[in-house]
Design an enzyme around this catalytic site. Sequence first.
Site, mmCIF file in Angstrom:
data_model
loop_
_atom_site.group_PDB
_atom_site.id
_atom_site.type_symbol
_atom_site.label_atom_id
_atom_site.label_comp_id
_atom_site.label_asym_id
_atom_site.label_seq_id
_atom_site.Cartn_x
_atom_site.Cartn_y
_atom_site.Cartn_z
ATOM 1 N N ASN A 8 0.870 -1.173 0.000
ATOM 2 C CA ASN A 8 0.000 0.000 0.000
ATOM 3 C C ASN A 8 0.909 1.226 0.000
ATOM 4 O O ASN A 8 1.491 1.562 1.023
ATOM 5 C CB ASN A 8 -0.890 -0.044 1.255
ATOM 6 C CG ASN A 8 -1.674 1.237 1.470
ATOM 7 O OD1 ASN A 8 -1.752 2.089 0.597
ATOM 8 N ND2 ASN A 8 -2.269 1.365 2.658
ATOM 9 N N TRP A 9 1.039 1.841 -1.152
ATOM 10 C CA TRP A 9 1.959 2.989 -1.263
ATOM 11 C C TRP A 9 1.401 4.249 -0.613
ATOM 12 O O TRP A 9 2.098 5.245 -0.493
ATOM 13 C CB TRP A 9 2.282 3.258 -2.743
ATOM 14 C CG TRP A 9 3.300 2.343 -3.336
ATOM 15 C CD1 TRP A 9 3.800 1.190 -2.788
ATOM 16 C CD2 TRP A 9 3.983 2.497 -4.594
ATOM 17 N NE1 TRP A 9 4.738 0.628 -3.614
ATOM 18 C CE2 TRP A 9 4.869 1.413 -4.737
ATOM 19 C CE3 TRP A 9 3.915 3.454 -5.613
ATOM 20 C CZ2 TRP A 9 5.689 1.254 -5.861
ATOM 21 C CZ3 TRP A 9 4.729 3.298 -6.730
ATOM 22 C CH2 TRP A 9 5.617 2.206 -6.852
ATOM 23 N N LYS A 10 0.127 4.240 -0.244
ATOM 24 C CA LYS A 10 -0.514 5.431 0.328
ATOM 25 C C LYS A 10 -0.281 6.630 -0.610
ATOM 26 O O LYS A 10 -0.203 6.436 -1.820
ATOM 27 C CB LYS A 10 -0.016 5.676 1.757
ATOM 28 C CG LYS A 10 -0.135 4.399 2.608
ATOM 29 C CD LYS A 10 0.046 4.602 4.070
ATOM 30 C CE LYS A 10 -0.096 3.270 4.787
ATOM 31 N NZ LYS A 10 -0.007 3.395 6.225
ATOM 32 N N HIS A 93 -9.442 1.371 4.996
ATOM 33 C CA HIS A 93 -8.160 1.525 5.687
ATOM 34 C C HIS A 93 -8.369 2.479 6.868
ATOM 35 O O HIS A 93 -9.154 3.429 6.777
ATOM 36 C CB HIS A 93 -7.109 2.085 4.723
ATOM 37 C CG HIS A 93 -5.739 2.061 5.318
ATOM 38 N ND1 HIS A 93 -5.322 3.011 6.217
ATOM 39 C CD2 HIS A 93 -4.714 1.183 5.180
ATOM 40 C CE1 HIS A 93 -4.082 2.712 6.601
ATOM 41 N NE2 HIS A 93 -3.689 1.614 5.988
ATOM 42 N N GLU A 95 -6.732 4.860 7.934
ATOM 43 C CA GLU A 95 -6.503 6.276 7.619
ATOM 44 C C GLU A 95 -7.728 6.885 6.937
ATOM 45 O O GLU A 95 -8.023 8.068 7.102
ATOM 46 C CB GLU A 95 -5.228 6.414 6.757
ATOM 47 C CG GLU A 95 -3.986 6.146 7.606
ATOM 48 C CD GLU A 95 -2.795 5.587 6.868
ATOM 49 O OE1 GLU A 95 -2.760 5.641 5.632
ATOM 50 O OE2 GLU A 95 -1.877 5.082 7.554
ATOM 51 N N GLU A 163 -5.218 -4.702 10.731
ATOM 52 C CA GLU A 163 -4.146 -3.729 10.925
ATOM 53 C C GLU A 163 -4.412 -2.934 12.200
ATOM 54 O O GLU A 163 -5.213 -1.980 12.177
ATOM 55 C CB GLU A 163 -4.100 -2.752 9.743
ATOM 56 C CG GLU A 163 -3.888 -3.411 8.405
ATOM 57 C CD GLU A 163 -3.337 -2.419 7.386
ATOM 58 O OE1 GLU A 163 -2.230 -2.634 6.910
ATOM 59 O OE2 GLU A 163 -4.014 -1.408 7.111
ATOM 60 N N GLY A 169 2.797 2.281 10.715
ATOM 61 C CA GLY A 169 3.807 3.329 10.542
ATOM 62 C C GLY A 169 4.579 3.672 11.802
ATOM 63 O O GLY A 169 5.292 4.677 11.835
ATOM 64 N N SER A 208 3.519 -2.108 10.283
ATOM 65 C CA SER A 208 4.966 -2.218 10.517
ATOM 66 C C SER A 208 5.554 -3.571 10.125
ATOM 67 O O SER A 208 6.480 -4.053 10.778
ATOM 68 C CB SER A 208 5.294 -1.874 11.977
ATOM 69 O OG SER A 208 4.989 -0.508 12.231
ATOM 70 N N GLY A 229 2.828 -1.160 4.241
ATOM 71 C CA GLY A 229 2.864 0.253 3.879
ATOM 72 C C GLY A 229 4.287 0.695 3.565
ATOM 73 O O GLY A 229 4.819 0.442 2.489
ATOM 74 N N GLY A 230 4.937 1.321 4.529
ATOM 75 C CA GLY A 230 6.250 1.931 4.330
ATOM 76 C C GLY A 230 7.265 1.020 3.653
ATOM 77 O O GLY A 230 7.993 1.456 2.747
HETATM 78 P P1 PGA Z 1 2.959 0.295 7.561
HETATM 79 O O1 PGA Z 1 1.466 0.535 6.988
HETATM 80 O O2 PGA Z 1 3.464 -1.004 6.976
HETATM 81 O O3 PGA Z 1 3.741 1.489 7.077
HETATM 82 O O4 PGA Z 1 2.847 0.227 9.049
HETATM 83 C C1 PGA Z 1 0.589 -0.539 6.816
HETATM 84 C C2 PGA Z 1 -0.727 -0.052 6.263
HETATM 85 O O5 PGA Z 1 -1.212 1.000 6.711
HETATM 86 O O6 PGA Z 1 -1.322 -0.685 5.359
#
Ligand code: PGA
Length: 246
Positions: A8-10, A93, A95, A163, A169, A208, A229-230
């Site tokens: 997930n590149w956000k 998600h 967010e 999640e 993050g 993470s 994500g990251g």
């Molecule tokens: P993260 O994000 O791996 O940067 O913690 C995961 C996500 O929000 O899908």
Amino acid sequence: MKPLVAGNWKMNGLKASLEEAIKVDEAYEDRLQEAVDVMICPPALLISAMANQVNNIAVGAQDCHAAQSGAHTGDIAAEMVVDAGGNAIIVGHSERRADHGETNETVAAKAEAAKRAGATAIICVGETQGEREAGDALTVVLSQVKASIPSDAAASDIVIAYEPVWAIGTGLTPTVDDVEEMHTAIRSTLNERFGAGGDLIRILYGGSVKPGNAAELMAVPNVNGALVGGASLKADDFKQIFAVYG
Ligand code: PGA
């Protein structure tokens, strides 16, 4: 079941970042293709270009509107994602739930839209730190699972991503025992809803996930892959994560 590792590149990535996706695609060689499905969900504007430039990995979106078309300035429909070459859509998600006030009902409507368009819905759920500290993690997450799956969904239409909000993050992850407890409880909830079909639904862990912890997390019973994500932004990190299935 075949696991799925989805990046997930956000809101990260310009056209130049397609290089990273191409490197991932090249690293996803035959042996890994048999063992694990790999997907990248870039910002919507890159879906089409990415889908045109990769051969083996799948491409998905990070969100969609529930409607097929209409007066919804700035939004994209699930049909547009599929038209651009995406075959899955992350919905709900944390967010989006936090920043855009998305409720379980909104999320279920978006998952329904994904099905209508022929895409898999990756439905995200997860508790906040306060909810975990209060001992409410299971209750919160299982009620999100129940209410975020559309009423006419089939097991083959959906993926669940657990999640924990506090793990996203932050570099923090739950213990493997906590992950196992949650994923086992989600599996039971899916079995209550879909019967034996619930065993076919992939339950991803996200929050993470890094090269250093992926093997341990992916080995937990009822963890059927990861939402990353990251660590999905750099091909070198991302490929080390899905390579744990090699
Ligand atoms: P993260 O994000 O791996 O940067 O913690 C995961 C996500 O929000 O899908």
